[in-house]
Design an enzyme around this catalytic site. Sequence first.
Site, PDB file in Angstrom:
ATOM      1  N   LYS A  22     -37.405 -42.883  -2.565  1.00 51.13           N
ATOM      2  CA  LYS A  22     -36.139 -42.203  -2.880  1.00 51.13           C
ATOM      3  C   LYS A  22     -35.396 -42.912  -4.009  1.00 51.13           C
ATOM      4  CE  LYS A  22     -32.345 -43.012  -0.224  1.00 51.13           C
ATOM      5  NZ  LYS A  22     -31.146 -43.333  -1.009  1.00 51.13           N
ATOM      6  N   ASN A  23     -35.271 -44.226  -3.913  1.00 52.75           N
ATOM      7  CA  ASN A  23     -34.426 -44.945  -4.871  1.00 52.75           C
ATOM      8  C   ASN A  23     -35.075 -45.110  -6.239  1.00 52.75           C
ATOM      9  OD1 ASN A  23     -32.467 -45.055  -2.973  1.00 52.75           O
ATOM     10  ND2 ASN A  23     -32.627 -47.257  -2.555  1.00 52.75           N
ATOM     11  N   ARG A  93     -23.716 -40.891  -3.833  1.00 51.36           N
ATOM     12  CA  ARG A  93     -23.223 -41.790  -4.874  1.00 51.36           C
ATOM     13  C   ARG A  93     -24.161 -41.889  -6.075  1.00 51.36           C
ATOM     14  NH1 ARG A  93     -20.174 -46.133  -5.116  1.00 51.36           N
ATOM     15  NH2 ARG A  93     -21.910 -47.123  -6.179  1.00 51.36           N
ATOM     16  N   CYS A 117     -17.570 -45.858   0.647  1.00 52.54           N
ATOM     17  CA  CYS A 117     -18.505 -45.358   1.636  1.00 52.54           C
ATOM     18  C   CYS A 117     -18.636 -46.378   2.743  1.00 52.54           C
ATOM     19  CB  CYS A 117     -19.849 -44.991   1.025  1.00 52.54           C
ATOM     20  SG  CYS A 117     -20.941 -46.356   0.854  1.00 52.54           S
ATOM     21  N   ARG A 122     -18.157 -50.469  -3.040  1.00 52.78           N
ATOM     22  CA  ARG A 122     -19.155 -50.069  -4.033  1.00 52.78           C
ATOM     23  C   ARG A 122     -18.584 -49.522  -5.331  1.00 52.78           C
ATOM     24  NH1 ARG A 122     -24.077 -47.204  -0.826  1.00 52.78           N
ATOM     25  NH2 ARG A 122     -25.337 -48.113  -2.446  1.00 52.78           N
ATOM     26  N   PRO A 123     -17.953 -50.373  -6.105  1.00 52.15           N
ATOM     27  CA  PRO A 123     -17.375 -49.912  -7.376  1.00 52.15           C
ATOM     28  C   PRO A 123     -18.448 -49.581  -8.420  1.00 52.15           C
ATOM     29  CG  PRO A 123     -17.194 -52.295  -7.187  1.00 52.15           C
ATOM     30  CD  PRO A 123     -17.802 -51.820  -5.910  1.00 52.15           C
ATOM     31  N   VAL A 124     -18.027 -48.950  -9.509  1.00 47.92           N
ATOM     32  CA  VAL A 124     -18.959 -48.677 -10.621  1.00 47.92           C
ATOM     33  C   VAL A 124     -18.433 -49.299 -11.918  1.00 47.92           C
ATOM     34  CG1 VAL A 124     -20.023 -46.596  -9.670  1.00 47.92           C
ATOM     35  CG2 VAL A 124     -17.923 -46.381 -11.012  1.00 47.92           C
ATOM     36  N   ASP A 125     -17.551 -50.286 -11.783  1.00 46.06           N
ATOM     37  CA  ASP A 125     -16.929 -50.898 -12.963  1.00 46.06           C
ATOM     38  C   ASP A 125     -17.954 -51.450 -13.957  1.00 46.06           C
ATOM     39  OD1 ASP A 125     -17.421 -52.674 -10.783  1.00 46.06           O
ATOM     40  OD2 ASP A 125     -16.345 -54.262 -11.821  1.00 46.06           O
ATOM     41  N   LEU A 126     -19.063 -51.986 -13.455  1.00 44.48           N
ATOM     42  CA  LEU A 126     -20.040 -52.593 -14.374  1.00 44.48           C
ATOM     43  C   LEU A 126     -20.809 -51.525 -15.159  1.00 44.48           C
ATOM     44  CD1 LEU A 126     -21.303 -55.455 -12.020  1.00 44.48           C
ATOM     45  CD2 LEU A 126     -19.555 -55.579 -13.800  1.00 44.48           C
ATOM     46  N   ASP A 307     -31.399 -53.292   2.209  1.00 43.74           N
ATOM     47  CA  ASP A 307     -31.801 -52.043   2.876  1.00 43.74           C
ATOM     48  C   ASP A 307     -32.768 -52.279   4.043  1.00 43.74           C
ATOM     49  OD1 ASP A 307     -30.177 -50.629   1.214  1.00 43.74           O
ATOM     50  OD2 ASP A 307     -31.776 -49.774  -0.015  1.00 43.74           O
ATOM     51  N   VAL A 329     -24.999 -58.831   0.029  1.00 50.08           N
ATOM     52  CA  VAL A 329     -24.931 -57.807  -1.026  1.00 50.08           C
ATOM     53  C   VAL A 329     -23.768 -56.844  -0.808  1.00 50.08           C
ATOM     54  CG1 VAL A 329     -26.184 -55.981  -2.242  1.00 50.08           C
ATOM     55  CG2 VAL A 329     -27.407 -58.004  -1.443  1.00 50.08           C
ATOM     56  N   ARG A 399     -31.210 -38.322   4.847  1.00 47.53           N
ATOM     57  CA  ARG A 399     -31.024 -38.657   3.432  1.00 47.53           C
ATOM     58  C   ARG A 399     -32.136 -39.587   2.957  1.00 47.53           C
ATOM     59  NH1 ARG A 399     -26.236 -41.741   2.611  1.00 47.53           N
ATOM     60  NH2 ARG A 399     -27.337 -41.941   0.651  1.00 47.53           N
TER      61      ARG A 399
HETATM   62  C1  UD1 Z   1     -28.870 -49.413  -4.778  1.00 45.99           C
HETATM   63  C2  UD1 Z   1     -29.652 -48.657  -3.730  1.00 45.99           C
HETATM   64  C3  UD1 Z   1     -29.211 -49.063  -2.335  1.00 45.99           C
HETATM   65  C4  UD1 Z   1     -29.338 -50.587  -2.180  1.00 45.99           C
HETATM   66  C5  UD1 Z   1     -28.611 -51.304  -3.319  1.00 45.99           C
HETATM   67  C6  UD1 Z   1     -28.833 -52.811  -3.304  1.00 45.99           C
HETATM   68  C7  UD1 Z   1     -30.113 -46.570  -4.852  1.00 45.99           C
HETATM   69  C8  UD1 Z   1     -29.886 -45.114  -4.973  1.00 45.99           C
HETATM   70  N1  UD1 Z   1     -29.431 -47.234  -3.943  1.00 45.99           N
HETATM   71  O1  UD1 Z   1     -27.498 -49.072  -4.628  1.00 45.99           O
HETATM   72  O2  UD1 Z   1     -30.048 -48.409  -1.380  1.00 45.99           O
HETATM   73  O3  UD1 Z   1     -28.753 -50.962  -0.961  1.00 45.99           O
HETATM   74  O4  UD1 Z   1     -29.070 -50.817  -4.589  1.00 45.99           O
HETATM   75  O5  UD1 Z   1     -30.193 -53.098  -3.324  1.00 45.99           O
HETATM   76  O6  UD1 Z   1     -30.954 -47.117  -5.549  1.00 45.99           O
HETATM   77  N2  UD1 Z   1     -21.265 -53.622  -7.794  1.00 45.99           N
HETATM   78  C9  UD1 Z   1     -20.112 -53.902  -8.494  1.00 45.99           C
HETATM   79  N3  UD1 Z   1     -19.822 -53.152  -9.613  1.00 45.99           N
HETATM   80  C10 UD1 Z   1     -20.639 -52.163 -10.059  1.00 45.99           C
HETATM   81  C11 UD1 Z   1     -21.829 -51.889  -9.341  1.00 45.99           C
HETATM   82  C12 UD1 Z   1     -22.103 -52.645  -8.217  1.00 45.99           C
HETATM   83  O7  UD1 Z   1     -19.335 -54.777  -8.117  1.00 45.99           O
HETATM   84  O8  UD1 Z   1     -20.321 -51.529 -11.081  1.00 45.99           O
HETATM   85  C13 UD1 Z   1     -21.590 -54.412  -6.586  1.00 45.99           C
HETATM   86  C14 UD1 Z   1     -21.652 -53.555  -5.322  1.00 45.99           C
HETATM   87  O9  UD1 Z   1     -20.375 -53.384  -4.740  1.00 45.99           O
HETATM   88  C15 UD1 Z   1     -22.572 -54.382  -4.439  1.00 45.99           C
HETATM   89  C16 UD1 Z   1     -23.546 -55.002  -5.444  1.00 45.99           C
HETATM   90  O10 UD1 Z   1     -22.913 -54.900  -6.707  1.00 45.99           O
HETATM   91  O11 UD1 Z   1     -21.856 -55.401  -3.789  1.00 45.99           O
HETATM   92  C17 UD1 Z   1     -24.908 -54.327  -5.503  1.00 45.99           C
HETATM   93  O12 UD1 Z   1     -24.733 -52.925  -5.682  1.00 45.99           O
HETATM   94  P1  UD1 Z   1     -25.786 -52.039  -6.492  1.00 45.99           P
HETATM   95  O13 UD1 Z   1     -27.004 -52.840  -6.721  1.00 45.99           O
HETATM   96  O14 UD1 Z   1     -25.112 -51.444  -7.666  1.00 45.99           O
HETATM   97  O15 UD1 Z   1     -26.115 -50.909  -5.454  1.00 45.99           O
HETATM   98  P2  UD1 Z   1     -26.456 -49.393  -5.763  1.00 45.99           P
HETATM   99  O16 UD1 Z   1     -27.112 -49.261  -7.086  1.00 45.99           O
HETATM  100  O17 UD1 Z   1     -25.247 -48.544  -5.489  1.00 45.99           O
END
Ligand code: UD1
Length: 420
Positions: A22-23, A93, A117, A122-126, A307, A329, A399
């Site tokens: 899936k991922n 997401r 969630c 789970r921000p997307v700032d990066l 996971d 994480v 899912r």
């Molecule tokens: C993906 C996987 C999810 C897995 C996770 C970690 C998919 C669809 N999902 O989620 O199953 O649990 O990787 O292996 O592939 N973070 C920030 N800022 C950002 C982005 C992330 O601070 O802009 C933080 C998150 O809050 C978290 C950490 O980085 O603490 C890792 O998150 P991330 O690797 O981005 O997870 P996803 O890509 O959402």
Amino acid sequence: MDSLLIHGGQTLVGQLRVSGAKNAALPILAATLLTDAKTIVRNLPHLHDITTMVELLGSLGAELMVDEKLGIEVNGATVNKLRAPYELVKTMRASILVLGPLLARFGEVDVSFPGGCAIGSRPVDLHLKGLEAMGAEIRIEEGYIKARREGRLRGAEITLETVTVGGTENLLMAATLAEGKTVIRNAAREPEVVDLANCLCAMGARISGIGSSTLEIEGVARLNGADYTVMPDRIEAGTYLVAVAATGGRVRLEGAVPHHLDIVLEKLREASASIEIGSDWIELDMQGRRPSAVAITTGPYPGFPTDMQAQFTALNTIADGVGRVTETVFENRLVQTHEMNRMGAKISIEGNMAIIVGTEKLKGAPVMASDLRASASLVIAGLVAEGQTRVDRIYHIDRGYECIEEKLQSLGADIRRQPG
Ligand code: UD1
């Protein structure tokens, strides 16, 4: 809402074929938006999240042709709407993964802001900072991320503060069409990121450092289509290995990539499992033994996958000894432990660590799933518990696990779906 009814106590024995990941499939489907050519993606798992991504591609105007063998042909030439609406993003997401590709190809995109969630903020700032470094203008308005760029994105040097899988994928996709060279440092090394990078290369992208924490991307003006087969799902594979180990059973997984699961297999061996591997199979045999407790600490790949954390917590509940599970994480990812305690588990939480005192038996109970992997761990607990366990809110499971009840039934589990 559907639930799963499980009568625990069977020893699971048999063979399974691992589904597509899936991922990996989600970012690869998003990557089809980078080209006006036709792309074929094969080995898609039959899951709600995949349907949602396919629906999202369709809502953007992509013409889609699905075949009977879980392949899909996406025609990126017809994409004409540059907006990922709230209704789709709120259910998944990973919809944020269309941001990079659409911005890079069209210079414009609006994506609904993904909310919080169950497993943390789970921000997307990066993702956004990286795109800004590539010259994008980004505004947040009315709950939408609105990204714009006159002309092509430009290559940039980006160092990610935190290892982010989705962030790495979004920036990698965007960089393939940027002008000049992009370097992404502290990039995620997860096999799913590697699968995406390989697919992008098949589409004509120029990427080096694949699988390392520094990705270098030489942007090209246009990508081609490709015919790409998604890698096997290491988390699905790992989940079945743990389920079988918890019941003292034996299983052969076909179509797996053992080295993607190195640390998981190491921990299963530590838990007393005998494991053999081949190029594309894994055999696990517990020979009826009760598992031994294991300590795990989650981290980015090649660390222990977050996971797989909930499933190992479940394994520890019935193991011999005291297990410690540390989640680094995501915050709030130990919530399922409260439900397990309702089944007789002895888990206490100290900060981001769960301390699990193994007990000989769990007792069946009605429990509620809070997220995807937590649901899988409750199913594992149900499989080893005495009596009936009903796992509610299993839309979370659908899912991420293809035909979970059929697969477990084929190993001898007493599990069925109760429509509700
Ligand atoms: C993906 C996987 C999810 C897995 C996770 C970690 C998919 C669809 N999902 O989620 O199953 O649990 O990787 O292996 O592939 N973070 C920030 N800022 C950002 C982005 C992330 O601070 O802009 C933080 C998150 O809050 C978290 C950490 O980085 O603490 C890792 O998150 P991330 O690797 O981005 O997870 P996803 O890509 O959402």
